[in-house]
Design a protein around this motif. Sequence first.
Motif, PDB file in Angstrom:
ATOM      1  N   CYS A 258      10.415   8.587  -3.431  1.00  0.00           N
ATOM      2  CA  CYS A 258       9.537   9.758  -3.479  1.00  0.00           C
ATOM      3  C   CYS A 258       9.116  10.089  -2.049  1.00  0.00           C
ATOM      4  O   CYS A 258       8.173   9.473  -1.524  1.00  0.00           O
ATOM      5  CB  CYS A 258       8.308   9.487  -4.337  1.00  0.00           C
ATOM      6  N   PRO A 259       9.801  11.021  -1.386  1.00  0.00           N
ATOM      7  CA  PRO A 259       9.520  11.304   0.026  1.00  0.00           C
ATOM      8  C   PRO A 259       8.074  11.691   0.311  1.00  0.00           C
ATOM      9  O   PRO A 259       7.587  11.472   1.425  1.00  0.00           O
ATOM     10  CB  PRO A 259      10.474  12.464   0.350  1.00  0.00           C
ATOM     11  N   GLY A 260       7.380  12.223  -0.679  1.00  0.00           N
ATOM     12  CA  GLY A 260       6.000  12.638  -0.471  1.00  0.00           C
ATOM     13  C   GLY A 260       4.978  11.530  -0.633  1.00  0.00           C
ATOM     14  O   GLY A 260       3.773  11.775  -0.479  1.00  0.00           O
ATOM     15  N   ASP A 261       5.428  10.302  -0.924  1.00  0.00           N
ATOM     16  CA  ASP A 261       4.508   9.181  -1.095  1.00  0.00           C
ATOM     17  C   ASP A 261       3.872   8.841   0.247  1.00  0.00           C
ATOM     18  O   ASP A 261       4.567   8.543   1.221  1.00  0.00           O
ATOM     19  CB  ASP A 261       5.282   7.973  -1.632  1.00  0.00           C
ATOM     20  N   LEU A 262       2.536   8.855   0.328  1.00  0.00           N
ATOM     21  CA  LEU A 262       1.822   8.620   1.581  1.00  0.00           C
ATOM     22  C   LEU A 262       1.108   7.274   1.615  1.00  0.00           C
ATOM     23  O   LEU A 262       0.270   7.040   2.489  1.00  0.00           O
ATOM     24  CB  LEU A 262       0.789   9.738   1.813  1.00  0.00           C
ATOM     25  N   SER A 263       1.445   6.379   0.719  1.00  0.00           N
ATOM     26  CA  SER A 263       0.743   5.101   0.668  1.00  0.00           C
ATOM     27  C   SER A 263       0.967   4.307   1.948  1.00  0.00           C
ATOM     28  O   SER A 263       2.015   4.402   2.590  1.00  0.00           O
ATOM     29  CB  SER A 263       1.202   4.285  -0.533  1.00  0.00           C
ATOM     30  N   GLU A 264      -0.069   3.518   2.308  1.00  0.00           N
ATOM     31  CA  GLU A 264       0.046   2.641   3.475  1.00  0.00           C
ATOM     32  C   GLU A 264      -0.157   1.198   3.001  1.00  0.00           C
ATOM     33  O   GLU A 264       0.049   0.901   1.828  1.00  0.00           O
ATOM     34  CB  GLU A 264      -0.908   3.061   4.592  1.00  0.00           C
ATOM     35  N   HIS A 265      -0.549   0.311   3.905  1.00  0.00           N
ATOM     36  CA  HIS A 265      -0.520  -1.117   3.614  1.00  0.00           C
ATOM     37  C   HIS A 265      -1.433  -1.519   2.452  1.00  0.00           C
ATOM     38  O   HIS A 265      -1.062  -2.355   1.631  1.00  0.00           O
ATOM     39  CB  HIS A 265      -0.914  -1.903   4.866  1.00  0.00           C
ATOM     40  N   VAL A 266      -2.611  -0.939   2.393  1.00  0.00           N
ATOM     41  CA  VAL A 266      -3.573  -1.314   1.354  1.00  0.00           C
ATOM     42  C   VAL A 266      -3.308  -0.564   0.059  1.00  0.00           C
ATOM     43  O   VAL A 266      -3.236  -1.152  -1.021  1.00  0.00           O
ATOM     44  CB  VAL A 266      -5.013  -1.084   1.834  1.00  0.00           C
ATOM     45  N   THR A 267      -3.150   0.755   0.155  1.00  0.00           N
ATOM     46  CA  THR A 267      -3.074   1.569  -1.059  1.00  0.00           C
ATOM     47  C   THR A 267      -1.808   1.326  -1.865  1.00  0.00           C
ATOM     48  O   THR A 267      -1.804   1.560  -3.076  1.00  0.00           O
ATOM     49  CB  THR A 267      -3.187   3.062  -0.719  1.00  0.00           C
ATOM     50  N   ILE A 268      -0.735   0.838  -1.225  1.00  0.00           N
ATOM     51  CA  ILE A 268       0.499   0.624  -1.990  1.00  0.00           C
ATOM     52  C   ILE A 268       0.296  -0.402  -3.097  1.00  0.00           C
ATOM     53  O   ILE A 268       0.917  -0.322  -4.164  1.00  0.00           O
ATOM     54  CB  ILE A 268       1.657   0.206  -1.054  1.00  0.00           C
ATOM     55  N   ALA A 269      -0.588  -1.377  -2.881  1.00  0.00           N
ATOM     56  CA  ALA A 269      -0.824  -2.410  -3.897  1.00  0.00           C
ATOM     57  C   ALA A 269      -2.011  -2.101  -4.785  1.00  0.00           C
ATOM     58  O   ALA A 269      -2.233  -2.798  -5.777  1.00  0.00           O
ATOM     59  CB  ALA A 269      -1.036  -3.763  -3.219  1.00  0.00           C
ATOM     60  N   MET A 270      -2.782  -1.064  -4.440  1.00  0.00           N
ATOM     61  CA  MET A 270      -3.999  -0.774  -5.202  1.00  0.00           C
ATOM     62  C   MET A 270      -3.883   0.463  -6.074  1.00  0.00           C
ATOM     63  O   MET A 270      -4.447   0.500  -7.169  1.00  0.00           O
ATOM     64  CB  MET A 270      -5.181  -0.619  -4.248  1.00  0.00           C
ATOM     65  N   THR A 271      -3.123   1.472  -5.622  1.00  0.00           N
ATOM     66  CA  THR A 271      -3.136   2.743  -6.344  1.00  0.00           C
ATOM     67  C   THR A 271      -1.775   3.404  -6.490  1.00  0.00           C
ATOM     68  O   THR A 271      -1.676   4.424  -7.183  1.00  0.00           O
ATOM     69  CB  THR A 271      -4.069   3.750  -5.631  1.00  0.00           C
ATOM     70  N   ASP A 272      -0.737   2.870  -5.860  1.00  0.00           N
ATOM     71  CA  ASP A 272       0.538   3.583  -5.803  1.00  0.00           C
ATOM     72  C   ASP A 272       1.352   3.348  -7.069  1.00  0.00           C
ATOM     73  O   ASP A 272       1.936   2.279  -7.262  1.00  0.00           O
ATOM     74  CB  ASP A 272       1.328   3.138  -4.572  1.00  0.00           C
TER      75      ASP A 272
END
Length: 293
Positions: A258-272
Amino acid sequence: MPLWRRIRPLRRSLSALALAAAAVMTPVAAPAASAAPADTAAAQGASGGGWNDYACKSAQHPRPVVLVHGTLGNSVDNWLGFAPYLVRRGYCVFSLDYGQLPGVPLFHGLGPVDESAKQLSAYVDRVRAATGAAKVDVVGHSQGGMMPRYYLKFLGGAAKVNALVAFVPTNHGTTLSGLTELLDYFPAAADILARHTPGLTDQVVGSDFLTRLNEGGDTVPGVHYTVISTKYDEVATPYRAQFLSGPDVKNVVVQDLCPGDLSEHVTIAMTDKVAFHEAVNALDPEHATPTTC
């Protein structure tokens, strides 16, 4: 790249280092006599989400899932999004605290990584004994995605773990967006971190711990490995250093899906939800479905 875009991730990384230092150097009042042990508190805190239930049985997913938090995380806060996501899909889910420092509440994963792996080993045995499962699946975030590899490789974990799924793991170390290079110029600071927060320095690119962990290959036979990364990671950098090499490895970059995914180090495991979906596909590949954005 505009200057502000280069500075922002550095500020976040500096904040993480400052938080670690503050956690170690600041005196902490003794807990009240009624305070619960860490794992009991985790179970109580997570009860609304339905995980850490040692009576859990699942015919649909008979292998329990053990969640391993990241540096400066804990067994509840790190998994407030993902653990209920798994529970709703019929998994028995458990999470542990590890790498605790004396007098430092909530912010864990700071002790030596090899010692933390021993805590994981004991916890997996506890989950297996409670559930009767021969093997578990392990899902970790950051250090929690890398540290289990020590358990698998050196502590007999490969016989007890079916799959390791790792969100943004520090598998080959991190430059922390370039900040670790500054340690060469401040040896006193490097010494303080090594003595007081070895869980941090064990994850720096080129550390003795990582050299030993990765010597002879990234993986061990019999375990399925999945790494889920984001191009916007500002902590486990460069993000491609998260990838593993081996015969049973899948490396996933969420932006490739998903090219529009903007998750970073924290949010990828919490909300993505893209990362969550890929993790579930890895846990149950026979029923994997395509990711949708």
